[in-house]
Scaffold this motif. Structure first.
Motif, mmCIF file in Angstrom:
data_model
loop_
_atom_site.group_PDB
_atom_site.id
_atom_site.type_symbol
_atom_site.label_atom_id
_atom_site.label_comp_id
_atom_site.label_asym_id
_atom_site.label_seq_id
_atom_site.Cartn_x
_atom_site.Cartn_y
_atom_site.Cartn_z
ATOM 1 N N GLY A 333 0.935 -1.155 0.221
ATOM 2 C CA GLY A 333 -0.117 0.011 0.070
ATOM 3 C C GLY A 333 0.951 1.326 0.078
ATOM 4 N N CYS A 334 0.427 2.369 -0.506
ATOM 5 C CA CYS A 334 0.978 3.705 -0.413
ATOM 6 C C CYS A 334 1.000 4.165 1.131
ATOM 7 C CB CYS A 334 0.218 4.659 -1.193
ATOM 8 S SG CYS A 334 0.144 4.134 -2.971
ATOM 9 N N ASP A 335 0.188 4.012 1.878
ATOM 10 C CA ASP A 335 -0.057 4.565 3.134
ATOM 11 C C ASP A 335 0.331 3.336 4.222
ATOM 12 O OD1 ASP A 335 -1.683 5.679 5.666
ATOM 13 O OD2 ASP A 335 -1.324 7.352 4.192
ATOM 14 N N ALA A 336 -0.204 3.303 5.238
ATOM 15 C CA ALA A 336 0.145 2.470 6.492
ATOM 16 C C ALA A 336 -0.674 1.208 6.381
ATOM 17 C CB ALA A 336 -0.366 3.039 7.849
ATOM 18 N N GLY A 337 -0.185 0.104 7.032
ATOM 19 C CA GLY A 337 -0.760 -1.209 6.828
ATOM 20 C C GLY A 337 -2.003 -1.181 7.799
ATOM 21 N N ILE A 338 -1.982 -0.958 8.985
ATOM 22 C CA ILE A 338 -3.076 -1.090 9.936
ATOM 23 C C ILE A 338 -3.008 0.054 10.753
ATOM 24 C CG2 ILE A 338 -4.124 -2.499 11.728
ATOM 25 C CD1 ILE A 338 -2.764 -5.010 10.686
ATOM 26 N N VAL A 339 -4.008 0.978 11.030
ATOM 27 C CA VAL A 339 -4.186 2.053 11.914
ATOM 28 C C VAL A 339 -5.618 1.659 12.768
ATOM 29 C CG1 VAL A 339 -4.579 4.324 12.048
ATOM 30 C CG2 VAL A 339 -2.962 3.236 10.582
ATOM 31 N N MET A 340 -5.515 1.384 13.866
ATOM 32 C CA MET A 340 -6.427 1.485 14.903
ATOM 33 C C MET A 340 -6.389 2.700 15.878
ATOM 34 S SD MET A 340 -6.312 -2.871 15.312
ATOM 35 C CE MET A 340 -7.839 -2.844 16.105
ATOM 36 N N ARG A 341 -7.488 3.460 16.009
ATOM 37 C CA ARG A 341 -7.489 4.600 16.919
ATOM 38 C C ARG A 341 -8.601 4.562 17.604
ATOM 39 N NH1 ARG A 341 -6.746 7.565 11.658
ATOM 40 N NH2 ARG A 341 -4.261 8.275 11.273
ATOM 41 N N ASN A 342 -8.316 5.090 18.918
ATOM 42 C CA ASN A 342 -9.249 5.276 20.036
ATOM 43 C C ASN A 342 -9.977 3.859 20.214
ATOM 44 O OD1 ASN A 342 -9.267 8.272 19.958
ATOM 45 N ND2 ASN A 342 -10.173 8.177 17.859
ATOM 46 N N GLY A 343 -9.089 2.914 20.268
ATOM 47 C CA GLY A 343 -9.831 1.726 20.388
ATOM 48 C C GLY A 343 -9.771 0.937 21.703
ATOM 49 N N LEU A 344 -10.462 -0.053 22.093
ATOM 50 C CA LEU A 344 -10.692 -0.633 23.273
ATOM 51 C C LEU A 344 -10.584 -2.067 23.056
ATOM 52 C CD1 LEU A 344 -11.257 -0.875 26.327
ATOM 53 C CD2 LEU A 344 -13.599 -0.976 25.929
ATOM 54 N N HIS A 345 -9.283 -2.817 23.791
ATOM 55 C CA HIS A 345 -9.152 -4.066 23.603
ATOM 56 C C HIS A 345 -8.989 -4.534 22.043
ATOM 57 C CE1 HIS A 345 -9.271 -5.607 27.773
ATOM 58 N NE2 HIS A 345 -10.056 -4.890 27.936
ATOM 59 N N GLY A 346 -8.086 -3.864 21.328
ATOM 60 C CA GLY A 346 -7.839 -4.010 19.816
ATOM 61 C C GLY A 346 -6.852 -4.878 19.857
ATOM 62 N N ARG A 347 -6.587 -5.958 19.061
ATOM 63 C CA ARG A 347 -5.407 -6.881 18.865
ATOM 64 C C ARG A 347 -5.282 -7.214 17.378
ATOM 65 N NH1 ARG A 347 -3.324 -10.153 22.937
ATOM 66 N NH2 ARG A 347 -2.514 -12.177 22.078
ATOM 67 N N VAL A 348 -3.949 -7.185 17.148
ATOM 68 C CA VAL A 348 -3.264 -7.581 15.977
ATOM 69 C C VAL A 348 -2.320 -8.731 16.290
ATOM 70 C CG1 VAL A 348 -2.051 -6.873 13.805
ATOM 71 C CG2 VAL A 348 -3.581 -5.202 15.001
ATOM 72 N N GLU A 349 -2.639 -10.098 15.753
ATOM 73 C CA GLU A 349 -1.884 -11.143 15.990
ATOM 74 C C GLU A 349 -1.641 -11.833 14.730
ATOM 75 O OE1 GLU A 349 -2.207 -14.801 19.404
ATOM 76 O OE2 GLU A 349 -3.922 -13.324 19.088
ATOM 77 N N ASN A 350 -0.280 -12.277 14.721
ATOM 78 C CA ASN A 350 0.370 -13.055 13.738
ATOM 79 C C ASN A 350 0.091 -12.776 12.201
ATOM 80 O OD1 ASN A 350 1.464 -15.566 12.869
ATOM 81 N ND2 ASN A 350 -0.314 -16.674 12.636
ATOM 82 N N CYS A 351 -0.044 -11.281 12.024
ATOM 83 C CA CYS A 351 0.007 -10.796 10.950
ATOM 84 C C CYS A 351 1.314 -10.261 10.200
ATOM 85 C CB CYS A 351 -0.942 -9.608 11.011
ATOM 86 S SG CYS A 351 -2.639 -10.109 11.273
ATOM 87 N N LEU A 352 1.611 -10.596 9.178
ATOM 88 C CA LEU A 352 2.726 -9.851 8.349
ATOM 89 C C LEU A 352 2.186 -8.711 7.641
ATOM 90 C CD1 LEU A 352 5.397 -10.063 7.043
ATOM 91 C CD2 LEU A 352 4.420 -11.751 5.420
#
Length: 680
Positions: A333-352
């Motif tokens: 992508g041109c920008d970011a891969g993952i952006v999670m803002r103002n989250g509660l109990h967010g999780r990114v697991e086993n991702c490339l």
């Protein structure tokens, strides 16, 4: 029965009457159909449609089958996407490593370059190997114009197979240097390193190479224009082949050339230069005519050529709760891969996450986590987290754990750190960081724990940097940096590279049980800070173990808005509140205790093994200000069993207890827990 529930759930979603609190599954497959109900037997084809179907539907899992999915506009989650503590909302691949969410399209119909098109190429061989794709004919949108100044431009790039390619540059490797500034465009130093910049500057271009370039087509230069720690890409405005003067089109923040040394050398290279498309793996995007010129490093009939197109984060979430991403490859992508803002109990697991124009993963909120992820080949930073409230000292409980982040910052070197922490009460643990242009970790705020990480081969292009870095904040108290292993960082010129850098009077840190081996110029650089503790660290084969200077009187101000007004930063956080006075009593009294001097620093039970200069106490520092006790010094020859074959020799961490058992009261370092650990 399960199929009936799933079908009924999808029907309810479509009809707008979700079954609150009931987890459900929705399936997506490459051979699916968006007219299907989204069951395992009849999956959807579109991930965005599946995500939209889960809005307001509560917990559940969107299962994505193997294959590559082009996300033209990325995926968007919001507060309507939420699971529960018992059952999160999950976006998950059915097979780890086989599900690819991509912001790029494949470029086809690559033809040989014509003689007319190739006329200006400097390499005769390139004229035989460069291929051309007319993007308009293939339905690609117009290419974005490059900004006159940037670090990560956030625009289209080329990926061959799984590797990002290089926009045509000169020289192909490393840098050239200029040492003659014609117009700095700036005043002298106004305070510390700041200058007033009036206009874009100019310099004498070294050599004759620029005479081959078409400046009307566009030439950009990536360089360290003033200081060894601040780079930027600037467009060239003009070049005079008779005099050799190259004038820039945009102002650099500090002007051109050193304000202190007229003969200083400044490294740079030319970028996005059509004529310099001269080796395999280089490309040039003609942004006026929507055309790609590419010298592929392999067979384009067997390996796909992709053009990154999505200018938004590939996955973004704002206000989502109990949202998880698992077993996905987020790429191209041109920008970011993952952006999670103002989250509660967010999780990114086993991702490339790979081949992104900007950052890899960015998380903010409360109890957000990146776990067992790999991030590589991103334009700026790897993984960043921010959570908690500094003023109330409320912890965010965010974390980066068991991640592997490497080869970052290929476009945005100044921001090219593997991990960034901000806020209050977050954790960085069990990670592996390597191959970056600057330091591995940057952090600021309060009460963070940075422990059991390994970092090596960092600070490749920068000087005056630290592998672990924080700076210029009296109020950044309560952070613990412990049990990290930092090694194999080259010695740099100028202000050098250091394993742990407490810059510009940063205070209140606890640095315990870290191991540095052949790590740059210094194990620790304490730049004028106060009330820091250094205990039980091991510095091996270092030019300098611990450096202490007294820069405070030269830098700190109290009478104007400035990043050096360290008192104002404390006041903004309420440092005299009962909470802060109880937590940080020394900080509460700082204005009564000679505030600009490096007082209250303790250095106990540190081991210096083969260090040329264990302590480097600068002349402006009174040694009586430092509390030093029970520190020991040995030659490398005292413990030959520590080192194994290779050049340089490899340090065997398991042998270190034989060293520290000779230091009374030394706190053992849990060396077996350093770096990513196996699951379970």
């Amino acid at each position: 029965m399960r199929r009936i529930v799933c079908l009924w759930a999808v029907v309810c979603i479509v009809l707008g009457s979700p079954l609150a609190g009931v987890a459900r599954d929705v399936y997506v497959a490459r051979d699916g159909d968006d007219a299907n109900p989204g069951t395992k037997e009849k999956p959807l084809a579109s991930i965005p449609q599946a995500v939209e179907a889960m809005r307001g539907a509560g917990p559940g899992t969107v299962w994505i089958g193997p294959g590559e999915y082009y996300l033209e506009k990325g995926l968007a989650f919001d507060a309507g996407h939420a699971g529960t503590a018992e059952q999160p909302l999950v976006l998950r691949g059915t097979e780890a490593g086989q599900v690819r969410l991509s912001g790029a399209r494949v470029v086809e119909q690559l033809r040989p370059i014509t003689a007319d098109e190739a006329q200006r190429l400097v390499s005769p061989e390139a004229k035989r190997h460069v291929l051309v794709a007319d993007l308009n004919e293939q339905g690609f949108p117009p290419l974005g114009p490059l900004p006159e100044k940037h670090r990560d431009h956030g625009l289209e790039e080329v990926v061959f197979g799984d590797r990002p390619m290089q926009s045509a540059r000169w020289p192909n490797e490393e840098f050239v240097e200029f040492d003659k500034v014609i117009d700095s465009g700036a005043s002298g130093v106004t305070h510390w390193v700041s200058r007033t910049v009036y206009r874009p500057g100019s310099f004498q271009f070294p050599g004759e190479r620029a005479k081959l370039w078409d400046f009307d087509r566009g030439v950009w230069l990536h360089g360290f224009w003033c200081y060894e720690w601040s780079d930027e890409v600037l467009k060239a405005a003009s070049y005079d082949p008779a005099s050799g003067e190259l004038r820039l089109a945009a102002k650099h923040a500090y002007g051109i050339g050193s304000p202190r040394r007229q003969d200083s050398k400044h490294p740079f290279y030319a970028l996005h230069v059509f004529e310099e498309l001269d080796q395999p793996g280089e490309y040039y995007l003609d942004r006026r005519n929507n055309r790609l010129y590419f010298w592929p490093p392999g067979d384009v009939t067997k390996t796909p050529v992709r053009l990154t197109l999505c200018r938004q984060p590939l996955v973004r979430a704002d206000g989502s709760a109990f949202l998880s991403l698992r077993d996905l490859t987020i790429e191209n992508g041109c920008d970011a891969g993952i952006v999670m803002r103002n989250g509660l109990h967010g999780r990114v697991e086993n991702c490339l996450v790979r081949n992104m124009g900007r950052s890899g993963i960015s998380l903010s909120g409360s109890q957000m986590a990146a776990v067992r992820c790999e991030v590589t080949e991103v334009g700026s930073s790897g993984i960043s987290i921010s959570g908690g409230d500094r003023k109330t000292l409320t912890p965010g409980h965010c974390s980066i754990e068991h991640c592997h982040v490497h080869h970052v910052g290929r476009l945005n070197w100044e921001g090219g750190r593997c991990a960034i922490l901000n806020g209050c009460g977050n954790r960085l643990a069990h990670n592996l960081f390597h191959h970056g242009p600057t330091g591995a970790v940057s952090y600021g705020g309060n009460e963070h724990v940075l422990e059991l990480n390994e970092a090596h081969t960092m600070c490749i292009h920068y000087a005056d940097v630290g592998v672990f870095y924080t700076g210029r904040d009296w109020a950044s108290q309560g952070n613990v940096v412990r049990w990290n292993y930092v090694h194999d960082v080259a010695v740099k010129g100028g202000s050098g590279a250091q394993a742990i850098y407490l810059d510009d009077c940063d205070s209140g840190e606890t640095v315990v049980g870290n191991i540095t081996y052949r790590c740059g110029n210094r194990g620790v650089l304490l730049g004028g800070g106060r009330d820091n503790t250094f205990r039980g660290n091991i510095f091996i084969d270092q030019p300098i173990g611990i450096h202490v200077d007294g820069r405070g009187p030269r830098g700190i101000v109290f009478d104007r808005p400035d990043s050096w007004n360290l008192l104002a930063k404390c006041q903004a956080l309420g440092y005299q509140s009962p909470l802060w006075q109880e937590r940080y009593p020394r900080l509460a009294r700082i204005m009564d205790e000679n505030p600009v001097q490096p007082l209250g620093n303790a250095m106990h039970a540190n081991i210096f093994l083969g260090c040329q200069k264990p302590f480097d106490i600068r002349k402006e520092v009174d040694p009586a200000w430092l509390d030093r006790a029970n520190n020991v010094e040995w030659a490398l020859t005292e413990f030959p069993e520590l080192f194994e074959g290779g050049s340089p020799p490899r340090l065997n961490l398991s042998k270190l207890p034989a060293v520290w058992q000779n230091v009374p009261g030394f706190e053992p370092i849990p060396i077996e827990k350093i770096g990513p650990q196996p699951e379970g």
